[in-house]
Scaffold this active site. Sequence first.
Site, PDB file in Angstrom:
ATOM      1  N   GLU A 263      41.187 -12.781-104.072  1.00 21.99           N
ATOM      2  CA  GLU A 263      40.225 -13.568-104.844  1.00 21.99           C
ATOM      3  C   GLU A 263      39.302 -12.715-105.708  1.00 21.99           C
ATOM      4  OE1 GLU A 263      40.368 -13.053-101.570  1.00 21.99           O
ATOM      5  OE2 GLU A 263      38.399 -13.037-100.617  1.00 21.99           O
ATOM      6  N   ASN A 264      39.784 -11.678-106.342  1.00 15.61           N
ATOM      7  CA  ASN A 264      38.919 -10.854-107.173  1.00 15.61           C
ATOM      8  C   ASN A 264      38.256 -11.744-108.234  1.00 15.61           C
ATOM      9  OD1 ASN A 264      39.584  -8.444-105.773  1.00 15.61           O
ATOM     10  ND2 ASN A 264      41.561  -8.461-106.813  1.00 15.61           N
ATOM     11  N   HIS A 287      43.787 -21.620-102.955  1.00 15.24           N
ATOM     12  CA  HIS A 287      43.068 -20.824-101.948  1.00 15.24           C
ATOM     13  C   HIS A 287      42.164 -19.784-102.620  1.00 15.24           C
ATOM     14  CE1 HIS A 287      42.597 -18.754 -97.997  1.00 15.24           C
ATOM     15  NE2 HIS A 287      42.507 -17.680 -98.776  1.00 15.24           N
ATOM     16  N   GLU A 288      42.734 -19.005-103.523  1.00 16.54           N
ATOM     17  CA  GLU A 288      41.931 -17.940-104.153  1.00 16.54           C
ATOM     18  C   GLU A 288      40.824 -18.545-105.010  1.00 16.54           C
ATOM     19  OE1 GLU A 288      42.484 -15.432-102.602  1.00 16.54           O
ATOM     20  OE2 GLU A 288      44.549 -15.773-101.957  1.00 16.54           O
ATOM     21  N   HIS A 291      37.875 -19.487-102.915  1.00 14.74           N
ATOM     22  CA  HIS A 291      37.017 -18.343-102.584  1.00 14.74           C
ATOM     23  C   HIS A 291      35.878 -18.153-103.596  1.00 14.74           C
ATOM     24  CE1 HIS A 291      38.541 -16.329 -99.046  1.00 14.74           C
ATOM     25  NE2 HIS A 291      39.769 -16.204 -99.517  1.00 14.74           N
ATOM     26  N   GLU A 310      37.291 -16.912 -94.672  1.00  5.00           N
ATOM     27  CA  GLU A 310      38.658 -17.444 -94.719  1.00  5.00           C
ATOM     28  C   GLU A 310      38.804 -18.841 -94.118  1.00  5.00           C
ATOM     29  OE1 GLU A 310      40.745 -16.242 -96.651  1.00  5.00           O
ATOM     30  OE2 GLU A 310      40.041 -14.187 -96.959  1.00  5.00           O
ATOM     31  N   ASP A 369      41.836  -4.022 -91.005  1.00  4.14           N
ATOM     32  CA  ASP A 369      43.214  -4.325 -91.414  1.00  4.14           C
ATOM     33  C   ASP A 369      44.117  -4.552 -90.196  1.00  4.14           C
ATOM     34  OD1 ASP A 369      42.647  -4.171 -94.109  1.00  4.14           O
ATOM     35  OD2 ASP A 369      43.273  -2.067 -94.296  1.00  4.14           O
ATOM     36  N   TYR A 377      41.398 -17.749 -90.252  1.00  7.24           N
ATOM     37  CA  TYR A 377      41.829 -18.718 -91.265  1.00  7.24           C
ATOM     38  C   TYR A 377      41.989 -20.112 -90.653  1.00  7.24           C
ATOM     39  CZ  TYR A 377      43.235 -14.914 -94.489  1.00  7.24           C
ATOM     40  OH  TYR A 377      43.246 -13.836 -95.330  1.00  7.24           O
TER      41      TYR A 377
HETATM   42  N1  BES Z   1      41.108 -12.332 -99.147  1.00  8.23           N
HETATM   43  C1  BES Z   1      42.413 -12.623 -98.688  1.00  8.23           C
HETATM   44  C2  BES Z   1      43.293 -11.422 -98.643  1.00  8.23           C
HETATM   45  C3  BES Z   1      42.763 -10.292 -97.781  1.00  8.23           C
HETATM   46  C4  BES Z   1      42.176 -10.530 -96.559  1.00  8.23           C
HETATM   47  C5  BES Z   1      42.872  -9.005 -98.227  1.00  8.23           C
HETATM   48  C6  BES Z   1      41.683  -9.469 -95.793  1.00  8.23           C
HETATM   49  C7  BES Z   1      42.395  -7.960 -97.476  1.00  8.23           C
HETATM   50  C8  BES Z   1      41.794  -8.192 -96.255  1.00  8.23           C
HETATM   51  C9  BES Z   1      43.072 -13.697 -99.540  1.00  8.23           C
HETATM   52  O1  BES Z   1      42.206 -14.682 -99.991  1.00  8.23           O
HETATM   53  C10 BES Z   1      44.067 -14.416 -98.682  1.00  8.23           C
HETATM   54  O2  BES Z   1      43.675 -14.939 -97.683  1.00  8.23           O
HETATM   55  N2  BES Z   1      45.317 -14.471 -99.083  1.00  8.23           N
HETATM   56  C11 BES Z   1      46.345 -15.206 -98.374  1.00  8.23           C
HETATM   57  C12 BES Z   1      46.568 -16.524 -99.082  1.00  8.23           C
HETATM   58  C13 BES Z   1      46.908 -17.670 -98.191  1.00  8.23           C
HETATM   59  C14 BES Z   1      46.002 -17.875 -97.018  1.00  8.23           C
HETATM   60  C15 BES Z   1      47.010 -18.933 -99.019  1.00  8.23           C
HETATM   61  C16 BES Z   1      47.598 -14.358 -98.368  1.00  8.23           C
HETATM   62  O3  BES Z   1      47.574 -13.255 -98.910  1.00  8.23           O
HETATM   63  O4  BES Z   1      48.590 -14.755 -97.809  1.00  8.23           O
HETATM   64 ZN    ZN Z   2      41.533 -15.953 -98.409  1.00  9.45          ZN
END
Ligand code: BES
Ligand code: ZN
Length: 589
Positions: A263-264, A287-288, A291, A310, A369, A377
């Site tokens: 979500e930059n 989703h993004e 955010h 999340e 990580d 989520y």
């Molecule tokens: N912000 C997250 C990705 C993220 C989380 C990067 C923690 C680094 C550390 C992003 O919004 C996300 O949740 N992406 C999901 C999308 C899905 C839930 C619809 C993905 O990458 O799968």
């Molecule tokens: Zn997310």
Amino acid sequence: MARPDPHSVTDDTQPVTRRLELDAVVDFAARRLGCTTTLHFEAPTPDAGPLDLDTRGLEVTAATDLTGQALRWELLTPDAILGTPLRLHLPKGASGVRLESRTAPDASALQWLEPSQTHGGQRPYLFSQCQAIHARSVLPCQDTPARRVSYRASLTVPSKLVAVMAAAPLRHEAKGERTTFHFEMPQPIPPYLLAFAVGDLASRDLSPRSRVWSEPGLLEQSAWEFADVERHLTAAEALFGPYDWERFDLLVMPPSFPYGGMENPRLTFLTPTLLAGDRSLVNVVAHELAHSWTGNLVTNLNAEHFWLNEGFTVYAERRILEALEGADLAALHAALGRNDLDAAVTRFMAAGTPALTKLRTQLAGVDPDEAFSVVPYEKGALLLKALEVAAGREAFDRLLKSWLGTHRFGSVTTDDFLAHFSKAAPGLLERVRALEWIDGPGVPSDAPRPTSRRLEAVKALAGTVPTAEATKGWTALDWQLFLEWSPHTLSARELETLDERFGFSRSTNAEVHVGWLLLALQCGFDEVLPQVEAFVLRVGRMKYLKPLYTALQRKPATRALATKLFEQSRPRLHPIARAVIAGLLAKPR
Ligand code: BES
Ligand code: ZN
């Protein structure tokens, strides 16, 4: 000394960074950024004293105050998770610092791609991924969402390439072989939202406030896939209030991008695996986009409250989808989410780590990580759903808006959530026993269950080999659920028939394709191994790599293959994915 964030050396008793300036020269040959970073403080230092900044792998060469006066500084003892703290010794009255540094060639935020790893195959590519704690591998900073900063930045890149940032583009100047791109981010952001990409990039307008960027060869497809973005924006604004970031642009990344989306602000990064050709994966865009309110506007203070980012965003994502496509479809998403959640809870319980199934977590000494899972989520979204059911939708929507309004451009903890909701809706938290959700393991037994006619129809057929007639009109979501609900006891014959009839091997929807691969692997259907191999070598999205490697790892017969594939793909993976998959393969089974 007090640290607001276990993942940063940021100290409450030291100066607060409020604005950042970054001037970076991108050197593809050396795989380094040469950076000048200026940090401006909220107020001049009242006394002489230290300032601790986060760094990882940075080579620091100079430090001055804003008058150009050299500062005394030293790198402290490195920590495996946090990196190497940089301690600056400030004089009384300092209003900021200026630092010269170079990134390491293996900086954890950065992926440097060879031309052969791009779609066009002609030019190199660089991109950043700073969440959770990788901004510090790019520049020295207070790398915690507890410190929001506005910024201006410039990126100097080879003139054949284009630089984009999650910020407002200002202008660019070509000087022979090099071009400098200038950007401004007026809204204060947590450092994990600092983001850029450099490559052979082109863009196309999707609406007056949204365009999509990608390599030229993918632009047509990308513009088609995400053509509906303005409808998403309009629906989201109706639900959550005005969009505060002016633009919502999209950047389709190379296949090694480790997430589905990031979500930059102003420029969401998306995996190219969303290019299904039928718009079936645009929930990731929803989703993004969500955010922009939950996460970017109201931000978790640190990773221990990640569910506030999340969980709220998954809830918001499904509300956007419901507004656009109806409650039945949102219920399918919720059912998929519930499957993932139950699987994760079972996994953590079996691993003897029930604490990782709580919403509020304790992560001192834990790499965010590594702690990453679907729990914040889906359990988070489910708690909000439970609150919605208890409060009634209208009342809940008012609560949500007041939460966002109260904390906009702020950093929040679970206690802030509890305080806000108990004040705004007395008795509500008690009615759903919110503290059990927040500080207890697993999922409360009275959690709301998604229901819909479509769900029942899919469930009834899971485990059988249905006719084409019986599944007429099924979408990718129905198929995903079908595959997940199928028992792991299907015979080779049944799997072959399923694939012949429904074409899972050829599905352009990555969720369906991977769902098929996982089911087949779990049934011991080795005919899919070449497909698994091809996918794992092509795609760097961790959501797919983790379960595929886990499935390979689980069976003695395919364990060696897992190791071989990882070794083969390792140089082409983003450093974050490299570390996470290495950790997964090293775990005792
Ligand atoms: N912000 C997250 C990705 C993220 C989380 C990067 C923690 C680094 C550390 C992003 O919004 C996300 O949740 N992406 C999901 C999308 C899905 C839930 C619809 C993905 O990458 O799968
Ligand atoms: Zn997310």
